[in-house]
Design a protein around this motif. Sequence first.
Motif, mmCIF file in Angstrom:
data_model
loop_
_atom_site.group_PDB
_atom_site.id
_atom_site.type_symbol
_atom_site.label_atom_id
_atom_site.label_comp_id
_atom_site.label_asym_id
_atom_site.label_seq_id
_atom_site.Cartn_x
_atom_site.Cartn_y
_atom_site.Cartn_z
ATOM 1 N N LEU A 332 0.828 -1.212 0.000
ATOM 2 C CA LEU A 332 0.000 0.000 0.000
ATOM 3 C C LEU A 332 0.861 1.261 0.000
ATOM 4 N N LYS A 333 1.981 1.216 0.709
ATOM 5 C CA LYS A 333 2.873 2.370 0.766
ATOM 6 C C LYS A 333 3.473 2.674 -0.611
ATOM 7 N N VAL A 334 4.018 1.635 -1.257
ATOM 8 C CA VAL A 334 4.641 1.823 -2.573
ATOM 9 C C VAL A 334 3.593 2.207 -3.606
ATOM 10 N N LEU A 335 2.396 1.567 -3.525
ATOM 11 C CA LEU A 335 1.331 1.880 -4.475
ATOM 12 C C LEU A 335 0.900 3.342 -4.341
ATOM 13 N N THR A 336 0.733 3.802 -3.087
ATOM 14 C CA THR A 336 0.336 5.189 -2.848
ATOM 15 C C THR A 336 1.399 6.158 -3.357
ATOM 16 N N GLN A 340 0.956 8.888 -6.421
ATOM 17 C CA GLN A 340 1.193 10.307 -6.160
ATOM 18 C C GLN A 340 2.296 10.864 -7.057
ATOM 19 N N THR A 341 3.409 10.118 -7.167
ATOM 20 C CA THR A 341 4.530 10.589 -7.989
ATOM 21 C C THR A 341 4.155 10.595 -9.459
ATOM 22 N N PHE A 342 3.403 9.576 -9.881
ATOM 23 C CA PHE A 342 2.995 9.483 -11.283
ATOM 24 C C PHE A 342 2.100 10.662 -11.656
ATOM 25 N N VAL A 343 1.131 10.969 -10.786
ATOM 26 C CA VAL A 343 0.232 12.100 -11.050
ATOM 27 C C VAL A 343 1.005 13.413 -11.048
ATOM 28 N N GLY A 435 11.635 1.458 -9.139
ATOM 29 C CA GLY A 435 12.436 2.589 -9.591
ATOM 30 C C GLY A 435 12.556 3.671 -8.537
ATOM 31 N N LEU A 436 11.533 3.802 -7.703
ATOM 32 C CA LEU A 436 11.550 4.817 -6.647
ATOM 33 C C LEU A 436 12.288 4.345 -5.405
#
Length: 685
Positions: A332-336, A340-343, A435-436
């Motif tokens: 959930l942390k990586v998905l969130t 956020q970074t993608f947007v 990648g992040l």
Amino acid sequence: MEKTDMELKQEEEEGAPAPSVERVFDGVRVPAWREQVTVRALVVSLGLSVMLSVIVMKLNLTTGIIPSLNVASGLLGFFFVKVWTKALEQAGVLRVPFTRQENTVIQTCVVAAYGLAFSGGYGNYLFGMSSKIAGQATEADDSQNIKDPKLGWMIAFMFVVSFVGLFSLVPLRKIMIIDYKLIYPSGTATAYLINGFHTPQGENLAKKQVRTLGKFFSFSFLWGFFQWFYKSGDDCGFEAFPTLGLKAYENKFNFDFSAMYVGVGMICPHIVNASILIGAILSWGIMWPLINNQKGNWYSADLAPNSLHGLQGYRVFIAVSIILGDGLYNFLKVLTKTVQTFVSDSQKIRLSTLPVSDEVQMAKQPIVSYDDDRRIEVFLKDQIPKWVAIGGYIIVSLVSIITLPHIFPPLKWYFILVAYAVAPVLAFCNAYGCGLTDWNMASTYGKLAIFVFGAWAGAHHGGVLAGLASCGVMMSIVSTASDLMQDFKTGYLTLSSPRSMFVSQVIGTSMGCVVAPCVFWLFYKAFDDIGVPGSQYPAPYAIIYRNMAILGVDGFSALPKHCLTLCYIFFALAILINLARDLSPKKVGQCIPIPMAMAIPFYIGAAFAIDMFIGTVILFVWQKMDRAKAAAFGPAVASGLICGDGIWSLPQAVLALAQVKPPICMKFLSRKMNDRVDAFINSAS
């Protein structure tokens, strides 16, 4: 005129640009992509793939902790090709010099091949299908939920599922590498290593690193050979040495003289090693002795030692609950963070294209350095047509949908269709998150597939086998997609063509589809007790993954008393510890243990935790004494220890297949037991 260290430091403090890597290689021709994929590169890749697959398989079947071997593969690839080219040069027949692009191809090919030794499931979901693991699980034997290892179907399974992920994200490589500038820390570190090797100064350092690796490789191999002579039976040899006392040894607390895990400890971060040791103390030092005192109350005293209805059940399921809690939190942390970074990045790119004045537009444009300009030019030069990626994904998916139900009958074709429909989205999330953060969440997506497809199939229709097989399908897709994108990053930084990266990944995957099953088959045939708790190769995650599948279809009815309550507590504890790590100040958070690492010794014991902690102490002291030297030669020492002990497994397996046993059993007894043995021998004589 060269600048002094003081001048360079002053420029750095004033924000002066870093020295250009690509200017060092000005005038050096970048070979065409076909010239980067050479015969010698593939020959060296095959040899390294076998060697590193043996190492990964041994780690898989002992603790399940697999350190990154990217540095070792890049270093060894450089060494072997340099030996090759030096011999040809002296013979006067060298035609093609060794380039950093060729070095990158070797590294990519090797990582793709040995990666299948892990993602192929030989230490978890694939071996968890076997009757040997099923006999230790909570459910009665059920033939439709059992699939014993056979070399033929394992190779076929690898070929069917391992290529889908390679096609899933190829069209997005420009977006992820150039537009969003994802870091991919492991890929970036490997690229800087390879770039350093191929500069005049870097080659000298590389020779010293290889020499160091060779010394510790030889020591580790010979140490493993020496130990073998004293291991003719159970609880024999140096691994049974009660270094902390006999009582501690009974609770699996001892240093077992494993060079491999000392090396693993030198590669893994200090907090990982400390977390493993804390988990070992919490479980084998406190919890299991206390629960063992409840024998006859919480569970029957007449159970076999390895029964999951007794103490073994607490060990397995509490470890599972910690792993699931940590995995869910990080997913959930990586998905969130990914969303956020993608947007945010998408908005930046959209705003940068708005029709504003030239001055504002120029202010918004990021400054492109010489290195970036050169790398973008090469990265965009050799395009991979979109029809290749889309067509390849569709064709390989169709083959998989048709073939897999014949290998695993409970895994219906529509299960696979649904998996492949959602897989590109999950593969993107995993590759973007990696990648992040450099955190590959492939095993978490695999666990998710276990519960979803296992429950869909149902307990009475082979749900356990269907869940484990679908885990393999999902893990293969998201893992290979992430690995490929990381290799694209390495190729971007070394001016390697995306086509050569893709081709070498395909070739490496093909190698791994044959090498990994054959290496596992060698271990499986050579060691009769493989998968048995307490043995040399207990394969701890095999029983954990199988019991996850059982929980997914059967529920919690088979657990011993209070086990479910303890599972809830440790599941919540894993989430709370992660929250504490993320919400605390950085200096405090980095000292809080990692739940996933803590869970590993809950099931398999503390000996390897002590080995790894000794490794991290060695590196820590070395860093305090000489940080630069530790950074330069620490990975070489660690890789040598890991590779030497890992390669010794190969002749050890051959000796076992030939029924050649060690001549000596070295055991350690208490004084009272020794007196009784002496008295018995005297009376018998």
